[in-house]
Design an enzyme around this catalytic site. Structure first.
Site, PDB file in Angstrom:
ATOM      1  CE1 TYR A   1     -13.449   2.571  -9.157  1.00  0.00           C
ATOM      2  CE2 TYR A   1     -15.633   1.989  -9.952  1.00  0.00           C
ATOM      3  CZ  TYR A   1     -14.566   1.759  -9.108  1.00  0.00           C
ATOM      4  OH  TYR A   1     -14.610   0.703  -8.229  1.00  0.00           O
TER       5      TYR A   1
ATOM      6  CB  THR B   1     -15.983  -0.666   1.702  1.00  0.00           C
ATOM      7  OG1 THR B   1     -16.414   0.141   0.608  1.00  0.00           O
ATOM      8  CG2 THR B   1     -15.826  -2.094   1.253  1.00  0.00           C
TER       9      THR B   1
ATOM     10  CG  ASP C   1      -2.315   0.644   0.838  1.00  0.00           C
ATOM     11  OD1 ASP C   1      -2.315   1.832   0.442  1.00  0.00           O
ATOM     12  OD2 ASP C   1      -3.357  -0.038   0.940  1.00  0.00           O
TER      13      ASP C   1
ATOM     14  CE  LYS D   1     -15.641  17.823  -9.296  1.00  0.00           C
ATOM     15  NZ  LYS D   1     -16.598  18.575  -8.472  1.00  0.00           N
TER      16      LYS D   1
ATOM     17  CG  LEU E   1     -16.674  13.597 -20.084  1.00  0.00           C
ATOM     18  CD1 LEU E   1     -15.382  13.006 -19.503  1.00  0.00           C
ATOM     19  CD2 LEU E   1     -17.061  12.850 -21.349  1.00  0.00           C
TER      20      LEU E   1
END
Ligand SMILES: NC(=O)c1ccc[n+]([C@@H]2O[C@H](COP(=O)([O-])OP(=O)(O)OC[C@H]3O[C@@H](n4cnc5c(N)ncnc54)[C@H](O)[C@@H]3O)[C@@H](O)[C@H]2O)c1
Length: 451
Positions: free
Chosen positions: A357, A392, A245, A299, A301
């Site tokens: 993403y 999560t 990490d 965000k 585009l």
């Protein structure tokens, strides 16, 4: 992590009555694998007849103590009757012999009598053949038809039940035990409605109590969340773990590595010398690499700054490609190894505000598909795991309405746990799971998104 209070409510006495009265969804409390458990199926396993079911009957006593047959005789199994037999915890139906439209009625005839006798969190696995391997078009059509049936049955399951379809290529029959130990057990609690292809693979797990014994695994982004759960689960199954990490996560990383008896590696996977540093820290090489590190910078585009776009593409897609290539070129990734890429169902479905993403996650799926044929010669498998809504800290920060929609818009009506993703990764890391390669395993409770 967000807690799902609705599940607690519907599973209380009052909640059950109220929810039933107004017709709201009633997600079940899913049964999950507990450390120390030995049997994949704790309860009755029901087997159909057929050549693949016969193969299963040979190792079925290792899966469960209670074996029933339904629809004909199966070696070592008692005939199931609705009146006298126990509730059913797991079902294996061999659909490989269905080769004509007229035979599809066997699906209704087999399943209808048993559906009201399934236990909570029951797991159904249907076994079939690859449709395109059938030379007769009617046989190919029939084998394809089974896919539609299995996905719909998954949507009709109640009380946390799941259904998968495994298409078994010639020569892959000896990988059935590993696959069924996963898909018939609570390890696959949050997976449903999936179609998985198994090909021949000459590796086998030696010790089912520690299926990853002797394997060395690298997990990126292992300090928290899904990555930490993956590292824990791989270690539980006997793997030696290397946890990677960023420097900011060092204290959490060190603590987890110490607890798991593993090694911590502080490294930014996007650093220009990341590949060289990684190889330097792996003198003995490794068998499993889990590309889990990932970021979001959301965000629409129209408003997306270049650095949001670049950083997400860099961490989520470019770094896994660069590191995988370096591990292959240097020979650090051993023969018969496993590469596992953490994608997302939004990479299949698309998502508003996440063009960066979803581009990165779809790219990972394409990478797994494209690399699989080349890696086959070295016995290395490469697959993408696509989680749906997982509880999560990432999902805890979503706006309430989106979070509720994410949880309920699936057949299981709830979010999954990091452990659910970790179990899928651990299965893919096993010797023999190379039977699956170039595919996407969704861990999403059969989410309606991208289905
Ligand atoms: N949580 C979900 O519901 C969900 C759903 C679908 C997919 N996923 C994917 O699963 C993976 C893990 O998700 P999570 O929710 O546990 O995320 P998380 O943010 O809790 O953890 C990600 C970890 O990756 C590390 N990381 C980030 N950039 C790094 C870099 N450059 N180098 C090294 N490490 C880096 C972070 O420090 C962090 O520890 C991600 O790839 C994510 O996209 C998550």
């Amino acid at each position: 992590m967000a807690s799902d209070r609705y599940i607690d409510f519907v599973n209380s006495d009052l909640g059950r009555k109220l929810v039933g009265a107004v017709g709201l969804p009633a997600p079940a409390r899913l049964e999950r694998w507990q450390a120390g458990r030995l049997r994949p199926v704790e309860g009755a396993l029901l087997l159909s007849t057929g050549p693949l079911a016969e193969r299963v009957s040979a190792f079925a006593p290792r899966l469960t103590d209670v074996l029933f047959s339904h629809g004909g005789e199966v070696t070592g199994a008692h005939p199931w009757t609705a009146e006298q037999s126990a509730k059913i915890k797991a079902v294996v139906f061999d659909a490989s012999t269905l080769l004509h439209t007229s035979q599809l009625s066997q699906l209704r005839e087999f399943f209808q009598p048993i559906l009201r006798h399934l236990d909570n969190s029951a797991h159904v696995v249907m076994l079939a053949r690859a449709p395109e391997a059938q030379s007769d078009p009617l046989a190919a059509s029939t084998q394809q038809a089974i896919e539609g049936f299995s996905r719909s049955l998954a949507k009709e399951m109640r009380n946390g039940g799941t259904v998968q379809l495994l298409q078994i290529e010639d020569g892959a029959e000896d990988q059935l035990e590993g696959a069924l130990r996963f898909f018939l057990s609570p390890k696959s609690a949050f997976i449903s409605g999936q179609v998985i292809r198994l090909s021949a693979c000459d590796q086998q797990v030696q010790d089912w109590t520690r299926p990853l014994a002797g394997r060395k695994a690298l997990v990126t982004g292992a300090a928290r969340g899904i990555g930490a759960a993956i590292a824990e689960t791989l270690a539980r199954d006997g793997a030696e773990v290397i946890l990677l990490d960023v420097p900011q996560a060092k204290s959490d990383l060190d603590a987890l590595a110490a607890r798991l008896g593993g090694q911590a590696l502080v490294l930014d996977i996007c650093a220009p010398d990341a590949a060289a540093q990684l190889i330097e820290h792996l003198p003995g090489g490794l068998d499993i690499v889990v590309h889990n590190a990932g970021i979001t910078r959301d965000k629409t585009l129209a408003n997306m700054p270049a650095d949001f776009w670049d950083s997400v593409l860099d961490v989520n897609l470019n770094a896994p490609q660069v590191l995988t290539q370096a591990l292959l070129d240097s020979g650090a990734l051993h023969e018969n190894g496993s590469v596992i890429l953490l994608a997302s169902i939004s990479g299949l479905a698309g998502n508003r505000g996440q063009t960066n993403y979803t581009t990165s996650k779809a790219g990972l799926i394409g990478y797994a598909r494209a690399m699989a044929p080349t890696l086959k010669a070295r016995g290395i498998s490469i697959n993408a795991v696509a989680p749906g809504f997982i509880e999560t800290s990432m999902t805890a920060h979503m706006p309430f309405a989106l979070r509720e929609a994410g949880r309920r818009m699936s057949s299981l009506g709830q979010g999954g746990q990091p452990q659910d993703v970790a179990e899928a990764v651990a299965w893919l890391g096993q010797p023999g799971s190379g039977a699956m390669s170039g595919q996407v395993l969704r861990v999403c409770g059969q989410s309606v998104l991208g289905a």
